[in-house]
Design a protein around this motif. Structure first.
Motif, short mmCIF file in Angstrom:
data_model
loop_
_atom_site.label_atom_id
_atom_site.label_comp_id
_atom_site.label_asym_id
_atom_site.label_seq_id
_atom_site.Cartn_x
_atom_site.Cartn_y
_atom_site.Cartn_z
N LEU A 1 0.84 -1.20 0.00
CA LEU A 1 0.00 0.00 0.00
C LEU A 1 0.87 1.25 0.00
O LEU A 1 1.84 1.33 0.75
CB LEU A 1 -0.91 0.02 1.23
CG LEU A 1 -2.00 -1.04 1.28
CD1 LEU A 1 -2.61 -1.11 2.67
CD2 LEU A 1 -3.07 -0.75 0.23
N ASP A 2 0.52 2.21 -0.84
CA ASP A 2 1.23 3.49 -0.88
C ASP A 2 0.53 4.43 0.10
O ASP A 2 -0.29 5.27 -0.27
CB ASP A 2 1.23 4.07 -2.29
CG ASP A 2 2.07 5.34 -2.41
OD1 ASP A 2 2.91 5.59 -1.51
OD2 ASP A 2 1.88 6.07 -3.39
N LEU A 3 0.85 4.26 1.38
CA LEU A 3 0.17 4.99 2.45
C LEU A 3 0.57 6.46 2.47
O LEU A 3 1.74 6.80 2.37
CB LEU A 3 0.51 4.37 3.80
CG LEU A 3 0.05 2.93 3.99
CD1 LEU A 3 0.71 2.31 5.20
CD2 LEU A 3 -1.46 2.89 4.11
N VAL A 4 -0.43 7.32 2.60
CA VAL A 4 -0.16 8.75 2.80
C VAL A 4 -0.65 9.20 4.17
O VAL A 4 -0.31 10.29 4.63
CB VAL A 4 -0.77 9.63 1.69
CG1 VAL A 4 -0.17 9.28 0.35
CG2 VAL A 4 -2.28 9.56 1.67
N GLY A 5 -1.44 8.36 4.84
CA GLY A 5 -1.92 8.71 6.16
C GLY A 5 -2.49 7.52 6.89
O GLY A 5 -2.92 6.53 6.27
N LEU A 6 -2.48 7.62 8.21
CA LEU A 6 -2.97 6.55 9.07
C LEU A 6 -3.50 7.19 10.34
O LEU A 6 -2.87 8.12 10.87
CB LEU A 6 -1.81 5.60 9.41
CG LEU A 6 -2.08 4.44 10.35
CD1 LEU A 6 -2.82 3.33 9.61
CD2 LEU A 6 -0.77 3.90 10.91
N ALA A 7 -4.64 6.73 10.82
CA ALA A 7 -5.16 7.14 12.12
C ALA A 7 -5.23 5.91 13.01
O ALA A 7 -5.57 4.82 12.53
CB ALA A 7 -6.54 7.78 11.99
N VAL A 8 -4.90 6.07 14.27
CA VAL A 8 -4.97 4.97 15.23
C VAL A 8 -5.58 5.47 16.53
O VAL A 8 -5.50 6.66 16.87
CB VAL A 8 -3.60 4.33 15.52
CG1 VAL A 8 -3.04 3.66 14.29
CG2 VAL A 8 -2.62 5.32 16.08
N TYR A 9 -6.15 4.52 17.26
CA TYR A 9 -6.74 4.80 18.56
C TYR A 9 -6.41 3.64 19.48
O TYR A 9 -6.44 2.48 19.06
CB TYR A 9 -8.26 4.96 18.45
CG TYR A 9 -8.95 4.96 19.78
CD1 TYR A 9 -8.84 6.05 20.63
CD2 TYR A 9 -9.69 3.86 20.21
CE1 TYR A 9 -9.46 6.06 21.87
CE2 TYR A 9 -10.32 3.86 21.44
CZ TYR A 9 -10.20 4.96 22.27
OH TYR A 9 -10.80 4.96 23.50
N GLY A 10 -6.10 3.95 20.71
CA GLY A 10 -5.85 2.89 21.67
C GLY A 10 -5.20 3.41 22.92
O GLY A 10 -5.15 4.64 23.14
N PRO A 11 -4.69 2.50 23.73
CA PRO A 11 -4.01 2.93 24.95
C PRO A 11 -2.87 3.89 24.61
O PRO A 11 -2.16 3.71 23.62
CB PRO A 11 -3.46 1.62 25.53
CG PRO A 11 -4.33 0.55 24.94
CD PRO A 11 -4.72 1.05 23.58
N ARG A 12 -2.72 4.90 25.44
CA ARG A 12 -1.74 5.96 25.21
C ARG A 12 -0.36 5.40 24.87
O ARG A 12 0.25 5.79 23.89
CB ARG A 12 -1.66 6.85 26.45
CG ARG A 12 -0.57 7.88 26.40
CD ARG A 12 -0.52 8.71 27.67
NE ARG A 12 -1.60 9.65 27.73
CZ ARG A 12 -1.62 10.81 27.08
NH1 ARG A 12 -0.62 11.15 26.32
NH2 ARG A 12 -2.65 11.61 27.17
N ASN A 13 0.14 4.48 25.68
CA ASN A 13 1.51 3.98 25.46
C ASN A 13 1.63 3.20 24.15
O ASN A 13 2.65 3.26 23.47
CB ASN A 13 2.00 3.16 26.65
CG ASN A 13 1.15 1.92 26.91
OD1 ASN A 13 0.04 1.78 26.41
ND2 ASN A 13 1.68 1.01 27.71
N ALA A 14 0.59 2.47 23.77
CA ALA A 14 0.63 1.71 22.51
C ALA A 14 0.63 2.67 21.32
O ALA A 14 1.39 2.47 20.36
CB ALA A 14 -0.55 0.75 22.43
N VAL A 15 -0.19 3.71 21.36
CA VAL A 15 -0.23 4.67 20.27
C VAL A 15 1.09 5.43 20.19
O VAL A 15 1.61 5.69 19.10
CB VAL A 15 -1.44 5.62 20.41
CG1 VAL A 15 -1.39 6.74 19.37
CG2 VAL A 15 -2.75 4.84 20.29
#
Length: 151
Positions: free
Chosen positions: A126-140
């Motif tokens: 994949l030619d990624l230009v962006g990613l959003a993530v959500y989760g525990p503070r330390n994991a993110v």
């Protein structure tokens, strides 16, 4: 009779530390309009899969209702193509809720075409230009390692 609101006002204005984090990483070679567009698309997916990120509806003093928004800040980072790819790999390895935006999506016109464009490419290509993530503070934080705050 007077009421002392100092304690209440202080408690309401004290910074809140969330146990979770919402973060977006954008490729640093995007144009301004692309950064804004990609960010909007990326964060739109989080609330549907992680409803706890959504706060209560808003209303102004006249009682006009407004839609609810995230209950916590969204941290926006930027990095090289390699940094975005690395963040994607780390998000997958931690099984964090995530959304992605690839360069192919700039040429599509609607949601069905977007999904087809992503589906047509193996994950590691994949030619990624962006990613959003959500989760525990330390994991993110670990997912975003090596990225810098967006200016």
């Amino acid at each position: 009779m007077t009421t002392d609101t100092t304690q209440t006002d202080t408690a309401q204005s004290a910074p809140v530390r969330f146990d979770t984090k919402i973060a977006v990483i954008l490729r640093d070679d995007l144009e301004t309009w692309q950064r804004l567009n990609v960010t909007a698309f990326l964060v739109s997916g989080l609330g549907s899969q992680a409803p706890e990120v959504i706060g209560e509806p808003y209303a102004d003093a006249d009682g006009t209702p407004y839609l609810p928004m995230f209950r916590q800040p969204v941290m926006v980072f930027e990095g090289s193509k390699e940094a975005v790819t690395a963040a994607h790999s780390r998000a997958l390895s931690r099984a964090l809720p995530r959304s992605l935006f690839t360069s192919d999506l700039f040429a599509t016109g609607h949601d069905g075409d977007n999904r087809a464009a992503v589906r047509a490419v193996p994950g590691d290509q994949l030619d990624l230009v962006g990613l959003a993530v959500y989760g525990p503070r330390n994991a993110v934080d670990k997912v975003m390692k090596g990225a810098r705050m967006h200016p």
